[in-house]
Design a protein around this motif. Structure first.
Motif, PDB file in Angstrom:
ATOM      1  N   ALA A 149       0.816  -1.212   0.000  1.00 55.57           N
ATOM      2  CA  ALA A 149       0.000   0.000   0.000  1.00 55.57           C
ATOM      3  C   ALA A 149       0.848   1.260   0.000  1.00 55.57           C
ATOM      4  N   GLY A 150       2.117   1.144  -0.360  1.00 54.36           N
ATOM      5  CA  GLY A 150       2.965   2.315  -0.460  1.00 54.36           C
ATOM      6  C   GLY A 150       3.311   2.916   0.885  1.00 54.36           C
ATOM      7  N   ARG A 151       3.589   4.215   0.899  1.00 52.92           N
ATOM      8  CA  ARG A 151       4.076   4.869   2.114  1.00 52.92           C
ATOM      9  C   ARG A 151       2.975   5.600   2.876  1.00 52.92           C
ATOM     10  N   ASP A 152       1.735   5.370   2.484  1.00 50.89           N
ATOM     11  CA  ASP A 152       0.616   5.972   3.190  1.00 50.89           C
ATOM     12  C   ASP A 152       0.353   5.181   4.473  1.00 50.89           C
ATOM     13  N   THR A 153      -0.417   5.780   5.386  1.00 56.50           N
ATOM     14  CA  THR A 153      -0.756   5.074   6.629  1.00 56.50           C
ATOM     15  C   THR A 153      -2.216   4.645   6.663  1.00 56.50           C
ATOM     16  N   SER A 154      -2.904   4.774   5.553  1.00 57.25           N
ATOM     17  CA  SER A 154      -4.296   4.337   5.522  1.00 57.25           C
ATOM     18  C   SER A 154      -4.563   3.623   4.212  1.00 57.25           C
ATOM     19  N   GLY A 155      -5.649   2.897   4.164  1.00 56.05           N
ATOM     20  CA  GLY A 155      -6.036   2.216   2.935  1.00 56.05           C
ATOM     21  C   GLY A 155      -5.669   0.758   2.879  1.00 56.05           C
ATOM     22  N   GLN A 156      -4.873   0.271   3.851  1.00 58.15           N
ATOM     23  CA  GLN A 156      -4.570  -1.156   3.855  1.00 58.15           C
ATOM     24  C   GLN A 156      -5.831  -1.930   4.214  1.00 58.15           C
ATOM     25  N   PRO A 157      -6.048  -3.092   3.595  1.00 59.97           N
ATOM     26  CA  PRO A 157      -7.235  -3.884   3.934  1.00 59.97           C
ATOM     27  C   PRO A 157      -7.269  -4.262   5.410  1.00 59.97           C
ATOM     28  N   TYR A 158      -8.450  -4.214   6.011  1.00 59.85           N
ATOM     29  CA  TYR A 158      -8.620  -4.658   7.390  1.00 59.85           C
ATOM     30  C   TYR A 158      -8.653  -6.178   7.478  1.00 59.85           C
ATOM     31  N   GLY A 159      -8.835  -6.844   6.368  1.00 59.16           N
ATOM     32  CA  GLY A 159      -8.816  -8.295   6.308  1.00 59.16           C
ATOM     33  C   GLY A 159      -9.096  -8.725   4.884  1.00 59.16           C
ATOM     34  N   PHE A 160      -8.428  -9.784   4.438  1.00 63.56           N
ATOM     35  CA  PHE A 160      -8.685 -10.274   3.089  1.00 63.56           C
ATOM     36  C   PHE A 160      -8.323 -11.747   2.996  1.00 63.56           C
ATOM     37  N   SER A 161      -8.868 -12.390   1.974  1.00 66.36           N
ATOM     38  CA  SER A 161      -8.537 -13.774   1.671  1.00 66.36           C
ATOM     39  C   SER A 161      -7.945 -13.829   0.272  1.00 66.36           C
ATOM     40  N   VAL A 162      -7.246 -14.924  -0.022  1.00 65.86           N
ATOM     41  CA  VAL A 162      -6.620 -15.134  -1.325  1.00 65.86           C
ATOM     42  C   VAL A 162      -7.083 -16.473  -1.876  1.00 65.86           C
ATOM     43  N   SER A 163      -7.479 -16.478  -3.129  1.00 58.07           N
ATOM     44  CA  SER A 163      -7.837 -17.721  -3.809  1.00 58.07           C
ATOM     45  C   SER A 163      -7.195 -17.724  -5.188  1.00 58.07           C
ATOM     46  N   ALA A 164      -7.163 -18.888  -5.831  1.00 55.98           N
ATOM     47  CA  ALA A 164      -6.494 -19.031  -7.112  1.00 55.98           C
ATOM     48  C   ALA A 164      -7.329 -19.887  -8.047  1.00 55.98           C
ATOM     49  N   SER A 165      -7.059 -19.722  -9.349  1.00 51.00           N
ATOM     50  CA  SER A 165      -7.830 -20.449 -10.354  1.00 51.00           C
ATOM     51  C   SER A 165      -6.954 -20.684 -11.578  1.00 51.00           C
ATOM     52  N   HIS A 166      -7.186 -21.814 -12.250  1.00 55.04           N
ATOM     53  CA  HIS A 166      -6.493 -22.082 -13.511  1.00 55.04           C
ATOM     54  C   HIS A 166      -7.143 -21.353 -14.679  1.00 55.04           C
ATOM     55  N   ASP A 167      -8.473 -21.165 -14.620  1.00 53.58           N
ATOM     56  CA  ASP A 167      -9.190 -20.652 -15.776  1.00 53.58           C
ATOM     57  C   ASP A 167      -9.939 -19.357 -15.519  1.00 53.58           C
ATOM     58  N   GLY A 168      -9.896 -18.824 -14.299  1.00 54.17           N
ATOM     59  CA  GLY A 168     -10.611 -17.600 -13.981  1.00 54.17           C
ATOM     60  C   GLY A 168     -12.090 -17.805 -13.716  1.00 54.17           C
ATOM     61  N   THR A 169     -12.558 -19.037 -13.782  1.00 51.25           N
ATOM     62  CA  THR A 169     -13.976 -19.352 -13.548  1.00 51.25           C
ATOM     63  C   THR A 169     -14.160 -20.233 -12.321  1.00 51.25           C
ATOM     64  N   VAL A 202      -5.362 -15.018  -9.734  1.00 49.90           N
ATOM     65  CA  VAL A 202      -5.332 -14.826  -8.288  1.00 49.90           C
ATOM     66  C   VAL A 202      -6.408 -13.809  -7.934  1.00 49.90           C
ATOM     67  N   ARG A 203      -7.143 -14.079  -6.858  1.00 49.04           N
ATOM     68  CA  ARG A 203      -8.181 -13.139  -6.422  1.00 49.04           C
ATOM     69  C   ARG A 203      -7.966 -12.781  -4.958  1.00 49.04           C
ATOM     70  N   ILE A 204      -8.042 -11.488  -4.673  1.00 48.02           N
ATOM     71  CA  ILE A 204      -7.977 -10.975  -3.304  1.00 48.02           C
ATOM     72  C   ILE A 204      -9.364 -10.458  -2.964  1.00 48.02           C
ATOM     73  N   THR A 205      -9.944 -10.970  -1.893  1.00 49.28           N
ATOM     74  CA  THR A 205     -11.312 -10.617  -1.517  1.00 49.28           C
ATOM     75  C   THR A 205     -11.321 -10.068  -0.097  1.00 49.28           C
TER      76      THR A 205
END
Length: 884
Positions: free
Chosen positions: A690-710, A738-741
């Motif tokens: 999130a760069g050098r700012d002190t705000s805007g970072q996600p409060y929580g997220f998950s990561v998932s992956a896919s071979h085909d985007g579906t 890759v998806r960040i949710t």
């Protein structure tokens, strides 16, 4: 991280057989967990403890240590210069010196807690607890994840003052006696800790810290970050612990299934290997767990080779260093040097060596180097300095040290640093070269991967052939506050914030500083090189610099600074700037456009020296170590990003840390960012910067992956915390998408400046440098190429992740006929993937790229071998790639 450590350990042990490592004419003793200390120390009758062996060895002897865990403090006697004493892993499995002891007798004490009565011998500040061989976090508020470099901060209200915090989110509890950790102020270049003295709903009072206000204080400031530890009131999630020193009782929030079947240990020994009064000793192939190693000021001739040290230092407060530790008169600002001298693997004394080692997981230093003439080379140092003081990957104090070919990543502050408060103003004759510095400044802002402070005289010191990148600070190479006589050359920086290199006069002198032949890439939006604020910049000299932003210097001094022969261009003809390949291609305007600098431009081809860090036509040098894990960043290709809110998210994946994607609304669960990597990549970690700012970072997220985007699998990881760069680590995965949710709400839109992927081992679609080969047989490996390989000679690269159908090799050859290079998989005699006919390049030092199609497309992870066939001098090798 643990997997990398195990792989590195196994690789080192397989490389030994220990019988061949015995030192000279002395006697070999054996140590094994199944032995007896009253035994003879023979292979069939070994000692039980290392200490029993140490009580018997004499100069020239060797302790051969068999696989197992040894819970003891190892304090070797000295050998002699001609007959050192050796302590080596035998080679039949990992040998671990463990600084912890089991904690048993857990009882339910109510409130969702268990407790065990145990007397921990260390000061409470240095306690550490491990649950099932993972670090258990000390209870804290607000809760944070398991990664101490992904810190979650609370934010105080503007009504707070120097020693008082107002925060309506503070839980109602008695926090008296807790430690408050502060990162606060108008420009908080230091972090501090204090002790809570009183609490009430929504506020607390504390004493301690620096309370220099401004810039380092709580109050109505730009930064008001804090967290609390060291209180039983903070215990609210599994694995958290609190130690009641007065009652000798350890409290723990147990796993959800209770303590049955789980193991807990607590740290008992800070120095598992204490060589502070030892000289002429070799330590080879050992592991350290929950403890560290040190030599002493009088040590000499100590060689530490193939050490694998994990969880080396732990502490929870940042006190002012005692006056006796300071080399200059004390002042409040010297709190930044807290814990430098009592953490990390410590190489003190004269003429000692640390090499081929992996050092990880430290609240403080990775490695401390002090004294004169010590060497630290080919080491992998990562995940250190998370308490946010000036404890770096490698701290260098003293003169005439050699620090080369190290990979240092994921540090709370600097990768390499020197503390003038402890060192004094001399910094003479040090060579800091061929180091790869990345992911620095994870818990701070005011600094850089390479940092010098302050008032230092760097006469005779050379900082050269280093790479700095993907850091969260302001600068790549930073010579701060009145320091002079520093020579920088042939360094490379990208994605380092506002500047590539900064010489900060700061209303004082910045004399005779130089930067020559350095290359700067994307992710720098201020100056490629800046010398500013100097009242006297006499003798400073900036030349042969290539970069996207101006090179400038204060026009003060006699003689005034020289700034010339530089190329400022967004299109300087780099090979692949986004991936840090800042070497010139044919036709680049840097070729033959520079000037010759005595002692710096030692290799010149053509009519004149080139501008930048690489001379066109010469072998391409690289930085970093050659151990497993030293190459991890996944190559950035044509990546695209799609935001669920429909905003243009291209800035999140353009490889430039200074560009930013911002969502259009405040954070809410379900918002997502989907990245198409263009092709399948293998990775096990994702970094959201999130760069050098002190705000805007996600409060929580998950990561998932896919071979085909579906079709999307289960979540790979869930991340909480709001650090500047947030990491999600998970089992190795190969995927194209890759998806960040988001999984939590937040008061402001989330932002992403840069998204990076990391994976185990080199990505073979990028360049595999010859000097980074894991094995070379039949030729010597230099700093940028091998010597000529003859028939049957070879070079190997361990665990390369690849995807492609074409092999390209950069080589130099005088062979006129019948010479080939065979690409083989997994072993030197393994499946043949390609045969490259070698064509003469004109001379033994004329380099050309020569391609050949593979017999079939290669994917996955393999060990690669390039085997020479033909005459006695088939070819010298610079690099190879496998790609499209």
């Amino acid at each position: 991280m643990k997997r990398l450590f195990v792989l590195a350990t196994v690789a080192a042990l397989l490389a030994l057989p220990a019988q061949a490592q015995a030192a000279g004419p002395g006697r070999n003793y054996h140590v094994a967990p199944w032995g007896r200390d009253q035994a003879y120390g023979s292979p069939t009758s070994p000692f039980r403890t290392i200490g029993a062996c140490l009580s018997r060895v004499r100069p020239g002897d060797t302790c051969l240590i068999h696989r197992g865990t040894y819970r003891e403090q190892v304090t070797p006697p000295s050998g002699t210069k001609d007959a050192p004493i050796t302590h080596a892993a035998y080679g039949d499995g990992p040998v671990t010196v463990d600084g912890t002891e089991p904690v048993t007798g857990w009882k339910d004490v109510g409130g969702g807690l268990v407790a065990a009565d145990t007397k921990l011998p260390l000061d409470s500040d240095f306690n550490a607890v491990f649950l099932d061989n993972d670090r258990a976090p000390e209870g804290r508020w607000p809760n944070s994840g398991s990664d101490p470099l992904n810190t979650t901060w609370a934010e105080a209200d503007p009504t707070s003052t120097d020693q008082h915090i107002d925060d309506p989110d503070l839980p109602a509890a008695d926090w008296t006696g807790a430690t408050v950790h502060l990162w606060a102020g108008s420009n908080p270049w230091a972090q501090q800790t204090g002790t809570v003295t009183a609490t009430a709903p929504g506020n607390l009072d504390f004493k301690g810290g620096n309370h220099r206000c401004p810039p380092l204080c709580m109050g109505n400031q730009n930064y008001r970050n804090y967290y609390l530890v060291g209180s039983k009131a903070a215990l609210d999630q599994p694995g958290e612990w609190y130690y009641d020193k007065a009652a000798h009782r350890l409290y723990l929030v147990p796993p959800k299934d209770g303590m049955a079947g789980h193991t807990a240990t607590a740290k008992h020994r800070i120095w598992g290997m204490d060589l502070s009064n030892t000289s002429y000793v070799t330590v080879r192939g050992l592991n350290l767990w929950g403890t560290s190693l040190r030599t002493g000021p009088s040590s000499t001739g100590v060689v530490v080779d193939g050490l694998h040290a994990t969880y080396i230092s732990e502490f929870s407060t940042l006190p002012m260093p005692p006056d006796s530790d300071l080399a200059i008169p004390p002042s409040e600002g010297h709190i930044v040097a807290s814990r430098i001298l009592d953490s990390g693997v410590q190489i003190l004394g004269t003429g000692n060596t640390l090499e081929n080692s992996e050092i990880s997981q430290s609240a403080g230093d990775g490695v401390l180097v002090r004294g004169t003439g010590n060497t630290v080379t080919d080491n992998y140092i990562h995940d250190v300095g998370w308490m946010g003081s000036y404890t770096p990957g490698i701290e260098i104090n003293g003169n005439d040290h050699t620090v080369t070919h190290n990979t240092i990543r994921r540090t709370g502050r600097a990768s390499i640093d020197t503390a003038w408060q402890l060192n004094g103003t001399e910094f003479h004759g040090n060579r800091i070269a061929y180091n790869d510095l990345s992911e620095a400044m994870r818990t701070s802002r005011d600094g850089s991967p390479f940092y010098v402070c302050c008032s230092l005289n760097g006469s005779g010191t050379s900082i050269d052939h280093n790479t700095a990148h993907d850091a969260d600070g302001q600068v790549g190479f930073y010579v701060d506050n009145y320091s002079g006589h520093f020579l920088l050359h042939h360094n490379v920086a990208w994605n380092t914030g506002s500047r590539g290199t900064f010489f900060n006069g700061h209303t004082g002198p910045s004399i005779a500083n130089q930067d020559h032949n350095s290359s700067y890439g994307p992710g720098i939006n201020g100056n490629s090189v800046l010398l500013s604020g100097a009242t006297d910049a006499s003798g400073s000299y900036l030349s042969n610099i290539v970069g996207p932003q101006p090179v400038s210097a204060s026009r003060t001094g006699d003689p005034p600074p020289v700034v010339r022969s530089n190329l400022i261009s967004e299109q300087p003809g780099y090979t692949d700037a986004v991936n840090g390949e800042l070497w010139p291609t044919a036709g680049s305007p840097v070729i033959d456009a520079g000037e010759t600098i005595d002692g710096v431009t030692t290799e010149v081809r053509g009519a004149a020296a080139d501008i930048g860090a690489y001379e066109y036509g010469e072998p391409i040098w690289s930085a970093g170590c050659s151990l497993p894990g030293c190459r991890q960043r996944v190559r950035h290709g044509t990546w695209t990003a799609t935001a669920s809110d429909g905003t243009d998210a291209s800035a999140a994946v353009d490889g430039d840390i200074n560009t930013r994607w911002t969502a259009d609304t405040a954070q809410a669960p379900g918002q997502s960012l989907t990245v198409d990597l263009g092709e399948s990549k293998t990775f096990d970690r994702l970094a959201l910067d999130a760069g050098r700012d002190t705000s805007g970072q996600p409060y929580g997220f998950s990561v998932s992956a896919s071979h085909d985007g579906t079709h999307w699998g289960k979540n790979l990881a869930r991340v909480s915390g709001r650090s500047f760069t947030q990491d999600a680590a998970f089992p190795t995965r190969t995927a194209r998408y890759v998806r960040i949710t988001l999984t939590a709400r937040g008061p402001v839109p989330w932002v992403v400046n840069d998204l990076r992927l990391y994976g185990e081992g080199p990505d073979a679609s990028t360049t595999l440098q010859a000097e980074q080969g894991t094995s070379v047989v039949g030729a010597e490996s230099g700093t940028a190429a091998t010597g000529a390989l003859g028939d049957g000679d070879r070079i190997g690269f361990g665990r390369a992740s690849m995807s492609g159908d074409r092999l390209t090799v950069r080589l130099a050859s005088t062979c006129t006929s019948g010479c080939t290079l065979q690409l083989r998989l997994d072993t030197p005699h393994g499946p043949l993937a390609a045969t490259l006919p070698v064509h003469p390049t004109g001379s033994a030092d004329t380099w050309q790229e020569q391609p050949v199609a593979l017999s079939r497309r290669l994917t996955g992870i393999h060990t690669l071998y390039l085997v020479a066939k033909g005459g006695p001098r088939v070819a010298a090798l610079d690099w190879l790639t496998i790609g499209e």
